[in-house]
Design a protein around this motif. Structure first.
Motif, mmCIF file in Angstrom:
data_model
loop_
_atom_site.group_PDB
_atom_site.id
_atom_site.type_symbol
_atom_site.label_atom_id
_atom_site.label_comp_id
_atom_site.label_asym_id
_atom_site.label_seq_id
_atom_site.Cartn_x
_atom_site.Cartn_y
_atom_site.Cartn_z
ATOM 1 N N GLU A 191 0.843 -1.199 0.000
ATOM 2 C CA GLU A 191 0.000 0.000 0.000
ATOM 3 C C GLU A 191 0.879 1.250 0.000
ATOM 4 N N THR A 192 1.581 1.439 -1.103
ATOM 5 C CA THR A 192 2.516 2.543 -1.229
ATOM 6 C C THR A 192 1.803 3.798 -1.724
ATOM 7 N N ASP A 193 2.471 4.926 -1.572
ATOM 8 C CA ASP A 193 1.943 6.134 -2.196
ATOM 9 C C ASP A 193 2.574 6.286 -3.584
ATOM 10 N N ALA A 194 2.433 7.462 -4.166
ATOM 11 C CA ALA A 194 2.754 7.596 -5.584
ATOM 12 C C ALA A 194 4.242 7.544 -5.892
ATOM 13 N N SER A 202 -0.179 10.045 -9.667
ATOM 14 C CA SER A 202 -0.668 10.585 -8.400
ATOM 15 C C SER A 202 -2.192 10.646 -8.332
ATOM 16 N N PRO A 213 -2.263 7.236 -4.085
ATOM 17 C CA PRO A 213 -2.801 6.087 -3.349
ATOM 18 C C PRO A 213 -4.325 5.963 -3.353
#
Length: 287
Positions: free
Chosen positions: A57-60, A76, A80
Motif C-alpha cells: 500500500e505505497t503512495d505515488a 498521483s 494512493p
C-alpha cells in the motif's frame, strides 16, 4: 537448439515468448472484468492497482519511479487513491484471476502436461532473477507461488518481464533519456502515437521533449530519428538484453530450448489478443 553463446540474444528471444503470457492482463477483456468485479472501474484504476500491488500500500512516489514512462500527475491521481477502493491483496487476486481466465480461454486445447512442464521451467527461470536494483522484479518474485499451472505460468512470466523492465529503465537512465523523451523518440521512430500519448504528459511536455531530442542530435529538425539516436537506442536495447540474461544462463541451453518450444504455442494464442501496434513494442513471432 538454442545457444547461450550470445546471452543477450537468448534473453530477447525468450522475452518474445513469455511476454505475451503476461500481456493478456492488459489486453484481454477477462482481465478488465476481474478488476471491475472488485470495484476498479475504468482501465487505468485496474492497471495501476494491479501492477503496483506487489509493492504494497505505497503512495505515488515509488510507483512514479518504477513505472517510469507515466507522468507523475497521472500516477498521483491513481495512487494512493485506489487503496481506498481495494487492498493490494485484493488487487493481486483480481489480476491473477483475470489473467488465468484469459489464459484458460486461449490455451484450453493444450494438454495439461504441456502446461505443467512449461510452468516448471518458467518458474525455474524466474527463481534465478537477481533482485538487486530490480524493484518490481523483486517484489513479484517475492509473491507466494501459485498452485496450478496457468497461474504459475502467468506469475513467472510477470516476474521475468518486470525484472527485465527494471533493467530497461536503468539502461534508459544511463543513456540520459528521461521518460517523456523516451516516448517522444519511440513515436518519432514509428511507434503508433495513440499507444504512448495516453500516459499523462501535456502537449507542452511533449514539445519540450521533442526540442531536447533535436538539440541533442537524436532527432532532425524535421522530427526524424538520426543515425546517432538509432545507435544509441540499440545500445539501450542491448544493455536491457544483457542484464536480463542471467535466468537463461542459470537454466542452461537444453532447458531453455525446451521451454521455448513449450511457450511457442501459448505465445501465439496470446498474440491473438495483443494489437499489432501495442505500447510494449512486442513483435509478432515469426511463422
Amino acid at each position: 537448439m538454442t545457444s547461450l553463446d550470445d546471452p543477450g540474444r537468448t534473453a530477447r528471444l525468450m522475452w518474445t515468448h513469455y511476454e505475451p503470457l503476461h500481456a493478456v492482463t492488459y489486453f484481454h477483456p477477462r482481465s478488465q472484468a476481474a478488476y471491475e468485479a472488485i470495484g476498479l472501474r475504468g482501465y487505468w484504476r485496474g492497471y495501476f492497482a494491479g501492477r503496483a500491488a506487489p509493492l504494497g500500500e505505497t503512495d505515488a512516489a515509488p510507483v512514479i519511479a518504477v513505472f517510469f514512462t507515466f507522468a507523475p500527475a497521472m500516477v498521483s491521481r491513481a495512487i494512493p487513491a485506489v487503496w481506498q477502493l481495494v487492498t493490494p491483496a485484493e488487487a493481486l487476486r483480481a489480476r491473477l484471476t483475470g489473467a488465468v481466465q484469459a489464459l484458460a480461454e486461449l490455451t484450453y486445447e493444450l494438454p495439461e502436461g504441456h502446461l505443467d512442464e512449461a510452468a516448471d521451467l518458467l518458474e525455474a527461470a524466474a527463481e534465478a532473477v537477481e533482485p538487486g536494483g530490480r524493484v518490481l522484479g523483486a517484489a513479484n518474485a517475492a509473491l507466494p507461488r501459485a498452485g496450478y499451472p496457468l497461474a504459475r505460468l502467468w506469475q513467472a512470466a510477470t516476474t521475468l518481464r518486470e525484472h527485465r523492465g527494471d533493467g530497461h529503465v536503468a539502461a534508459l537512465v544511463a543513456a540520459g533519456l528521461d521518460p517523456v523523451e523516451t516516448l517522444a523518440w519511440r513515436v518519432a521512430d514509428g511507434m503508433a502515437p495513440f499507444t504512448l500519448t495516453g500516459r499523462g504528459w501535456t502537449e507542452e511536455q511533449w514539445r519540450a521533449a521533442h526540442g531536447r531530442l533535436v538539440e541533442r542530435g537524436w532527432l532532425t529538425p524535421e522530427g526524424k530519428p538520426s543515425e546517432e539516436s538509432r545507435a544509441g537506442f540499440r545500445a539501450v536495447e542491448e544493455a536491457t538484453d544483457r542484464t536480463a540474461a542471467h535466468p537463461w544462463q542459470a537454466l542452461g541451453a537444453e532447458r531453455v530450448e525446451r521451454l521455448r518450444e513449450l511457450l511457442d504455442p501459448l505465445a501465439r494464442r496470446c498474440h491473438t489478443t495483443i494489437p499489432p501496434g501495442n505500447p510494449i513494442g512486442l513483435p509478432a513471432l515469426p511463422d
